[in-house]
Design a protein around this motif. Structure first.
Motif, PDB file in Angstrom:
ATOM      1  N   ARG A   5      29.243  28.626  31.989  1.00 12.57           N
ATOM      2  CA  ARG A   5      28.933  27.357  31.322  1.00 12.57           C
ATOM      3  C   ARG A   5      28.778  26.223  32.334  1.00 12.57           C
ATOM      4  NH1 ARG A   5      30.873  22.782  29.003  1.00 12.57           N
ATOM      5  NH2 ARG A   5      32.861  22.897  30.094  1.00 12.57           N
ATOM      6  N   ASP A  22      25.160  25.293  26.730  1.00 12.57           N
ATOM      7  CA  ASP A  22      26.210  25.071  25.723  1.00 12.57           C
ATOM      8  C   ASP A  22      25.966  23.736  25.033  1.00 12.57           C
ATOM      9  OD1 ASP A  22      28.507  25.387  24.246  1.00 12.57           O
ATOM     10  OD2 ASP A  22      29.840  24.687  25.825  1.00 12.57           O
ATOM     11  N   VAL A  60      26.224  22.997  21.409  1.00  9.12           N
ATOM     12  CA  VAL A  60      26.715  22.739  20.056  1.00  9.12           C
ATOM     13  C   VAL A  60      27.629  21.525  20.019  1.00  9.12           C
ATOM     14  CG1 VAL A  60      28.111  23.640  18.163  1.00  9.12           C
ATOM     15  CG2 VAL A  60      26.464  25.132  19.308  1.00  9.12           C
ATOM     16  N   GLU A  91      31.421  29.429  19.259  1.00  5.21           N
ATOM     17  CA  GLU A  91      30.006  29.046  19.357  1.00  5.21           C
ATOM     18  C   GLU A  91      29.521  29.111  20.805  1.00  5.21           C
ATOM     19  OE1 GLU A  91      31.978  25.244  20.502  1.00  5.21           O
ATOM     20  OE2 GLU A  91      32.405  26.878  19.125  1.00  5.21           O
ATOM     21  N   THR A  92      30.397  28.739  21.756  1.00  2.00           N
ATOM     22  CA  THR A  92      30.021  28.802  23.169  1.00  2.00           C
ATOM     23  C   THR A  92      29.840  30.250  23.620  1.00  2.00           C
ATOM     24  OG1 THR A  92      31.116  26.720  23.724  1.00  2.00           O
ATOM     25  CG2 THR A  92      30.791  28.281  25.521  1.00  2.00           C
ATOM     26  N   GLN A 117      26.747  31.922  21.997  1.00  3.53           N
ATOM     27  CA  GLN A 117      25.499  31.428  22.587  1.00  3.53           C
ATOM     28  C   GLN A 117      25.273  32.018  23.975  1.00  3.53           C
ATOM     29  OE1 GLN A 117      22.885  28.782  21.488  1.00  3.53           O
ATOM     30  NE2 GLN A 117      22.129  30.319  22.926  1.00  3.53           N
ATOM     31  N   THR A 128      24.671  35.822  24.096  1.00  9.88           N
ATOM     32  CA  THR A 128      23.298  36.080  23.627  1.00  9.88           C
ATOM     33  C   THR A 128      22.292  35.738  24.713  1.00  9.88           C
ATOM     34  OG1 THR A 128      23.958  35.623  21.338  1.00  9.88           O
ATOM     35  CG2 THR A 128      21.602  35.533  21.838  1.00  9.88           C
ATOM     36  N   ASP A 129      22.489  34.610  25.402  1.00 12.29           N
ATOM     37  CA  ASP A 129      21.599  34.224  26.499  1.00 12.29           C
ATOM     38  C   ASP A 129      21.562  35.295  27.590  1.00 12.29           C
ATOM     39  OD1 ASP A 129      20.947  31.803  25.320  1.00 12.29           O
ATOM     40  OD2 ASP A 129      22.531  30.698  26.352  1.00 12.29           O
TER      41      ASP A 129
END
Length: 348
Positions: free
Chosen positions: A79, A86, A88, A120-121, A124, A127-128
Motif C-alpha cells: 500500500r 487504496d 476507499v 476493503e484494502t 482491492q 485483486t490488483d
C-alpha cells in the motif's frame, strides 16, 4: 498422553499461543504441541524462495519467515509503495500525486494467513496483484490465467467469541475474494493449497507431531486411535471425519482411491501429502470426532439430528457430505471428551 492443540488461529506465534494455553489450562504446553492454521506451510518448500505477498493480522511477516519463506511483502508495504491503489478510505488517499514507484519486487505468490483488519484494502490490493500478475503498479493488460498461486489458511466461515452469535471468519473473507475475482474476470479463483481445519494435510501434520511426542515419551505400543475434540461441526468434526475416511482408505492400500475422496483443493499436491505419510507411522487406524457444546455448536434436543447443520458452512472446494458433520460422539465440554477418550482406551 500425546496431545496437540489444533487451532485455525493464525494471528500469533506458536510460542505465544502455547503461553496462552499454559496459563488457561494451568499445565505446561510447549510450542511443539501447537498447530496454528499456517503451521503446515513449512512443508511447502517449493514456494519458500518466491516473493510472497502476505495478508492477515499479527506478526504475519515474522510468521512467514519462521515457516521458511525468504522474500515477504506485507499488504501495508504494498500500500505504501503504491498509494494510489487504496482508494476507499478518503482519509488515506494521497493529497498529491506521488512519484512513480521504482524497484519494488514482482510478487510471485500470495499467502492468506487469516482475516485482515481492513477488508476493503486487502480485497482491492490482492485483486490488483492477481490481475497484474504480481505487478500492481502496471497498466492492466490481458488478465493472466491461471493466476499466481494462493496459499490460504483457515476456511472457517464463522467462529465463536464472547458475543452471543458467531462472528465472521476468514472463510467469509475468502468467499468475498472468490466472488470479486469471478465477477471481474468471469473465472474461478483457484488455490494452490487450503490448509487449517478441515484440510487433511493439517490432520496429517497433527498425527505426525503426536507420534513424535509418543516416541519422545518412550511409548512402546503404537498409536492406533486419534481423538479430535472441537466445537465446530463444519471444521472440527468435518475435518476429523474426512481424515478418518482417508485413514480407512490408506489402511486398505487404496491410496489413489483415498486421494480421490479428498477434495483436490484440500490436498492439491498428493506427493506432498504422501511424503508426510511416509514420515508417519502407519499404525493409526481411525480418527474419532468428539463434538463439545461450548462454542459454535449448541446442543438442542428439539432439532432432529439429520436436519441440524443442513446449511453447509464449509468452503466451496469441499463437497458437502452430511455424514461428515455428524460427530462420533457429542459431549458437554472438553473435560467430558477427555474422560470419554480415557474410557474408550480402558485407561483408569
Amino acid at each position: 498422553v500425546p496431545v496437540v492443540f489444533l487451532t485455525n488461529a493464525g494471528n500469533c506465534l506458536p510460542s505465544a499461543k502455547a503461553r496462552e494455553l499454559s496459563q488457561a489450562l494451568e499445565l505446561q504446553v510447549s510450542p511443539e504441541q501447537v498447530i496454528l492454521s499456517y503451521s503446515p506451510l513449512q512443508l511447502f518448500s517449493q514456494f519458500h524462495q518466491r516473493c510472497m505477498l502476505v495478508d492477515g493480522q499479527g506478526p504475519v511477516e515474522e510468521n512467514a519467515r519462521n515457516l521458511g519463506f525468504k522474500h515477504v511483502v506485507t499488504i501495508e508495504a504494498l500500500r505504501k509503495a503504491y498509494p494510489l491503489l487504496d482508494m476507499v478510505d478518503l482519509s488515506r488517499r494521497p493529497k498529491e500525486l506521488p512519484p512513480p514507484t521504482t524497484g519494488f519486487p514482482t510478487i510471485e505468490g500470495i499467502i492468506l494467513f487469516g482475516e485482515p483488519v481492513r477488508w476493503e484494502t486487502s480485497l482491492q490490493l490482492i485483486t490488483d496483484v492477481l490481475l497484474s500478475n504480481g505487478n500492481p503498479g502496471a497498466e492492466l493488460q490481458d488478465v493472466p490465467y491461471p493466476h499466481l498461486p494462493i496459499l490460504a489458511c483457515n476456511m472457517d466461515l464463522l467462529w465463536m467469541a464472547e458475543a452471543k452469535m458467531p462472528r465472521l471468519g476468514h472463510g467469509t473473507f475468502l468467499l468475498c475474494l472468490e466472488s470479486i475475482y469471478k465477477k471481474v474476470t468471469g473465472r474461478e479463483l483457484k488455490y494452490e493449497a487450503l490448509i487449517g481445519k478441515p484440510s487433511p494435510v493439517t490432520y496429517h501434520y497433527a498425527q505426525y507431531l503426536i507420534q513424535q511426542q509418543a516416541e519422545k515419551q518412550g511409548w512402546k505400543a503404537p498409536i492406533r486411535h486419534l481423538y479430535a475434540v472441537g466445537d465446530n461441526p463444519m471444521s472440527d468434526v468435518y475435518g476429523a471425519n474426512l481424515y478418518n475416511n482417508y485413514l480407512k482408505s490408506a489402511q486398505q492400500n487404496q491410496v489413489q482411491a483415498g486421494l480421490k475422496r479428498i477434495p483436490q483443493a484440500a490436498c492439491p499436491q498428493p506427493e506432498l501429502s504422501l511424503g508426510l505419510r511416509n514420515d508417519c507411522n502407519n499404525s493409526v487406524e481411525c480418527c474419532q470426532s468428539i463434538l463439545v457444546c461450548t462454542g459454535v455448536y449448541r446442543h438442542n434436543s428439539d432439532v432432529p439430528k439429520k436436519t441440524a447443520g443442513a446449511v453447509f458452512h464449509g468452503h466451496r472446494d469441499f463437497c458437502f457430505d452430511p455424514s461428515l458433520v455428524e460427530a462420533s460422539y457429542v459431549v458437554q465440554d472438553v473435560d467430558h471428551a477427555v474422560q470419554l477418550a480415557f474410557k474408550k482406551e480402558n485407561w483408569s
